[in-house]
Write a protein that holds these residues in place. Structure first.
Motif, PDB file in Angstrom:
ATOM      1  N   MET A  61      -3.330  41.414 115.510  1.00 22.87           N
ATOM      2  CA  MET A  61      -3.465  39.960 115.543  1.00 22.87           C
ATOM      3  C   MET A  61      -3.798  39.461 114.142  1.00 22.87           C
ATOM      4  O   MET A  61      -4.645  40.020 113.459  1.00 22.87           O
ATOM      5  N   LEU A  66       0.560  37.452 117.172  1.00 27.65           N
ATOM      6  CA  LEU A  66       0.606  38.880 117.438  1.00 27.65           C
ATOM      7  C   LEU A  66       1.768  39.472 116.644  1.00 27.65           C
ATOM      8  O   LEU A  66       2.918  39.083 116.839  1.00 27.65           O
ATOM      9  N   HIS A  84      -3.881  40.727 124.225  1.00 28.64           N
ATOM     10  CA  HIS A  84      -3.541  39.521 123.477  1.00 28.64           C
ATOM     11  C   HIS A  84      -2.384  38.733 124.087  1.00 28.64           C
ATOM     12  O   HIS A  84      -2.384  37.504 124.068  1.00 28.64           O
ATOM     13  N   TYR A  85      -1.382  39.448 124.605  1.00 26.94           N
ATOM     14  CA  TYR A  85      -0.186  38.798 125.128  1.00 26.94           C
ATOM     15  C   TYR A  85       0.278  39.576 126.365  1.00 26.94           C
ATOM     16  O   TYR A  85       1.214  40.372 126.295  1.00 26.94           O
ATOM     17  N   ILE A 164       1.127  32.939 120.329  1.00 27.76           N
ATOM     18  CA  ILE A 164       0.598  33.202 121.672  1.00 27.76           C
ATOM     19  C   ILE A 164       0.616  31.912 122.499  1.00 27.76           C
ATOM     20  O   ILE A 164      -0.046  30.938 122.146  1.00 27.76           O
TER      21      ILE A 164
END
Length: 262
Positions: A61, A66, A84-85, A164
Motif C-alpha cells: 500500500m 494498492l 486491503h482490497y 481502493i
C-alpha cells in the motif's frame, strides 16, 4: 516443442536488454505462453523469463493505492491483498486451479489480455494504472481489444496500481473445463461514481458497461439495473453459449455483484 534459447534476467533493465534480441518474447508465469508454444502457435527464438526479477514481485500500500508487482502470482495476490482490497483478492483466489494460481502472474495476464481473463476486469473496473518500464497507462487507455493492449515492443508490465473503492465485488460464471469465466463482472463503487467492467462476453475483450455505471451511480441498488439489457451484437458466440446468452449473463452477473455489495 522446438529449440530456443532462454534468458533469465535478474532485473528489469536486464530483461529489457534481453528483449532486444531478434524474435525474443517475454515469459512471466507461462500459463498461456507454454501451451501456445506446445501448439506451435508461436515460435520465438528466445524466451526471456521474468520470474527471477524480485523487484517486480509483491503487494504493498502506498498513497492510498494498492500496488501489485507484475511478477506477483495469483496466490500471493489472494493472500496479501485480502486486508486491503478483498474483491481483488477474491478474484485472484478463484483463477484457474492451484497449479495455475501458483505459477500465473498478474503482469502476464494483463499483458496477454485474453478476452476471458479475470484480471482485466479488475484493472478496468477499478480504474487502475498499468505501470511499465517506460510509462504509466490508465486502464481506460490500456485495453484495445481482444489480445490487444497499448504495450509497445519491449515494454514490460512491472506493476499495477489499484485505487481502493468504498466497495467492490467480482461475480463470475465459470466455464467448468477451462476455469475461465464464461461471463464475469467487476463492480466497484467509488465516492464519485460506479465502474462496471465485463470480461468473457465480448469479441472486443474486456469492456465497461456504461449504461449500468450511469444507473448505479444514480441509485446503487439491484433495482437500478433490473431492466437493463446489454447489447448482444458484439458478444462471443461459441459452443459454450450464444451471444444472446452471454448478453443475458452480463445482466445477471451485474445484479449479483451489486447485491453482494448492497
Amino acid at each position: 516443442m522446438y529449440d530456443f534459447d532462454v534468458e533469465r534476467p535478474a532485473t528489469v533493465a536486464e530483461a529489457v536488454g534481453a528483449l532486444g534480441r531478434e524474435e525474443a518474447q517475454p515469459m512471466s508465469g507461462g500459463q498461456t505462453l507454454i501451451p501456445t508454444l506446445k501448439a506451435r502457435l508461436a515460435a520465438p527464438s528466445v524466451l526471456v523469463s521474468l520470474g527471477g526479477i524480485e523487484e517486480m514481485k509483491g503487494v504493498s500500500m502506498s498513497g492510498g493505492q494498492l500496488s501489485v508487482g507484475g511478477g506477483t502470482t495469483h496466490v500471493t495476490v489472494a493472500r496479501e491483498a485480502a486486508a486491503h482490497y478483498p474483491a481483488l483478492a477474491g478474484l485472484a483466489a478463484r483463477i484457474g486451479d492451484p497449479a495455475v494460481r501458483n505459477r500465473g502472474t498478474i503482469g502476464g495476464s494483463v499483458a496477454n489480455n485474453d478476452p476471458s481473463a479475470c484480471y482485466p476486469a479488475a484493472v478496468l473496473g477499478s480504474g487502475a494504472t498499468v505501470v511499465t518500464n517506460q510509462r504509466e497507462i490508465a486502464a481506460d487507455d490500456y485495453f484495445l481489444g481482444m489480445f490487444e493492449t497499448a504495450l509497445e515492443e519491449g515494454e514490460i508490465v512491472t506493476a499495477v496500481n489499484f485505487p481502493i473503492p468504498t466497495a467492490a465485488h467480482y461475480e463470475k460464471m465459470i466455464q467448468p473445463a477451462s476455469r475461465f469465466p464464461l461471463v464475469a463482472v467487476f463492480v466497484a463503487k467509488f465516492a464519485d461514481g460506479v465502474r462496471v467492467a465485463v470480461t468473457g462476453a465480448s469479441n472486443n475483450g474486456v469492456f465497461r458497461w456504461t449504461e449500468a455505471e450511469e444507473a448505479l451511480s444514480a441509485n446503487f441498488s439491484v433495482d437500478a439495473v433490473a431492466d437493463l439489457k446489454a447489447d448482444g451484437s458484439e458478444m462471443i458466440s461459441d459452443l459454450h453459449g450464444t451471444g444472446a446468452y452471454r448478453a443475458h449473463l452480463v445482466g445477471v452477473m451485474t445484479k449479483r455483484a451489486v447485491a453482494a455489495i448492497s
